[in-house]
Scaffold this motif. Structure first.
Motif, short mmCIF file in Angstrom:
data_model
loop_
_atom_site.label_atom_id
_atom_site.label_comp_id
_atom_site.label_asym_id
_atom_site.label_seq_id
_atom_site.Cartn_x
_atom_site.Cartn_y
_atom_site.Cartn_z
N SER A 45 0.82 -1.24 0.03
CA SER A 45 -0.03 -0.27 0.01
C SER A 45 1.01 1.22 -0.19
O SER A 45 0.19 2.36 -0.28
CB SER A 45 -0.74 -0.04 1.25
OG SER A 45 -0.04 -0.05 2.37
N ALA A 49 1.33 4.49 -6.73
CA ALA A 49 0.49 3.86 -7.70
C ALA A 49 1.20 3.89 -9.20
O ALA A 49 1.06 3.14 -9.97
CB ALA A 49 -0.94 4.75 -7.81
N GLN A 57 -0.67 -5.99 -3.60
CA GLN A 57 -0.25 -5.27 -2.91
C GLN A 57 -0.39 -5.76 -1.31
O GLN A 57 -1.56 -5.93 -1.10
CB GLN A 57 -0.24 -3.97 -2.86
CG GLN A 57 0.08 -3.04 -4.39
CD GLN A 57 -0.71 -2.09 -4.65
OE1 GLN A 57 -1.78 -1.71 -5.24
NE2 GLN A 57 -0.28 -0.90 -4.19
#
Ligand SMILES: O=C(NNC1=NCCC1)c1ccc(Br)cc1
Length: 350
Positions: A45, A49, A57
């Motif tokens: 996390s 992105a 993830q």
């Protein structure tokens, strides 16, 4: 405790991915088990992105058993030039039912482009020695080092295959996975790797070497052969490296048997016609002989025309030792044994 999990090859056996359960409730990620490094790191996390392209993830805040390791960071670079870095948690990690509750799980805050474009690879699970784990200020242990004392036997084994799933086992030797006997050789772990010396190697059928012909009357002008049939090869057993990176002399000897072969600057190594017939490559450990079929050494097409193919044996570029990567390991059943003091590697035919 024992564990068993599938090692599934990506295209061209470029790497093998194995499912790993992290945290509570379980988060399953597919990791590249790497006997050439010692960090367990995952897409997370915390990975931007922009650097994630389909990978699973790990989210520590979704795991009731995760704990942040305060102030700890990691930063790793691999032999192929790839790299990653980030923070550290501990959490429960389960590989095919072998479980450790406080395993260091290194979350990526940065991954290099080759990891981003490797869409099925969710991270690496290091299986080299913990002395080269990159976590600072407190170095962390590998999964194997952590579970070793709970295992029935202090071993893990690799049964990698060409273009089909194989198996990583922890804590036991599955006698159905090999034939003949397992020959063991001592490991020099002083650089943190599974470093061994293979007793000999040979290219093609052994008659290819002068020394094995009935050259009882070899004219004095003939070169006294290196007699590869008794030349040792020192290197590391590295499940995380795709190819077999061997000394230039071995590459020259091997590709001299392939009429279309050339060492191409543009391709970055030895290439040949994709329809070439390649010789086998054989190596011995004690009384056990492992033969890599020539077909395995036709690694992959250089480009989409499929005319030129890239060799599975390439130069170790004078790094001082060889890298016995997947091309060499997938021909064998390999036992990585470490009781904590005298590590050994075992090889068997299969
Ligand atoms: O990085 C190494 N092995 N693992 C991996 N490669 C690519 C991703 C994972 C490696 C280790 C030792 C030496 Br010497 C050269 C290379």
């Amino acid at each position: 405790d024992t564990g068993s999990a599938a090692a599934t090859p990506e295209q061209y056996d470029i790497q093998y991915l194995t499912p790993v359960s992290l945290g509570t409730p379980p988060q399953i990620l597919n990791l590249d088990f790497d006997s050439g490094s010692s960090d367990l790191w995952v897409f997370s996390s915390e990975t931007p992105a922009s650097q994630v392209k389909g990978q699973a993830q790990y989210n520590p805040s979704k795991s009731s058993t995760s704990k942040e390791v305060s102030g700890a960071t990691w930063d790793i670079s691999y032999g192929d030039g790839s790299s990653s870095s980030g923070n550290v948690y501990t959490d429960v990690v389960n590989v095919g039912n072998a479980t450790f509750a406080g395993q260091a799980v290194e979350t990526a805050q940065q991954v290099s482009s080759s990891f981003t474009s490797d869409t099925n690879n969710d991270g690496l699970l290091g299986l080299a020695f913990s002395t080269i784990n990159t976590v600072q200020p407190e170095q962390q242990k590998t999964f194997f080092d952590n579970i070793r004392d709970d295992l029935d036997s202090p071993v893990w084994t690799a049964d990698l295959k060409h273009n089909e799933p194989g198996t990583y086992n922890f804590g036991f030797i599955d006698d159905s996975l090999y034939t003949g006997k397992i020959a063991y050789t001592d490991v020099d772990s002083s650089d943190g790797f599974w470093m061994i010396t293979l007793d000999s190697y040979s290219v093609g059928s052994s008659t290819s070497n002068l020394s094995s012909r009935a050259f009882h009357h070899r004219p004095s002008t003939f070169p006294s052969p290196s007699d590869s049939a008794s030349t040792p090869l020192t290197g590391i057993a590295d499940t995380g490296t795709t190819l077999a990176l061997l000394p230039d002399s071995v590459c020259t000897e091997y590709y001299s048997q392939v009429s279309s072969a050339a060492n191409s600057q543009t391709a970055g190594g030895y290439v040949f016609d994709c329809d070439a017939t390649l010789p086998d490559f054989t190596y011995t450990v004690g009384s056990t002989t492992i033969t890599i079929p020539g077909e395995y050494i036709n690694y992959a097409p250089v480009d989409t025309t499929g005319e030129q193919c890239f060799g599975g044996i390439q130069s170790d570029a004078d790094i001082g030792f060889s890298i016995f990567g997947d091309i060499a390991l997938k021909a064998a059943f390999v036992v990585f044994e470490d009781d904590g003091s005298s590590p050994r590697l075992g090889f068997a035919q299969k």
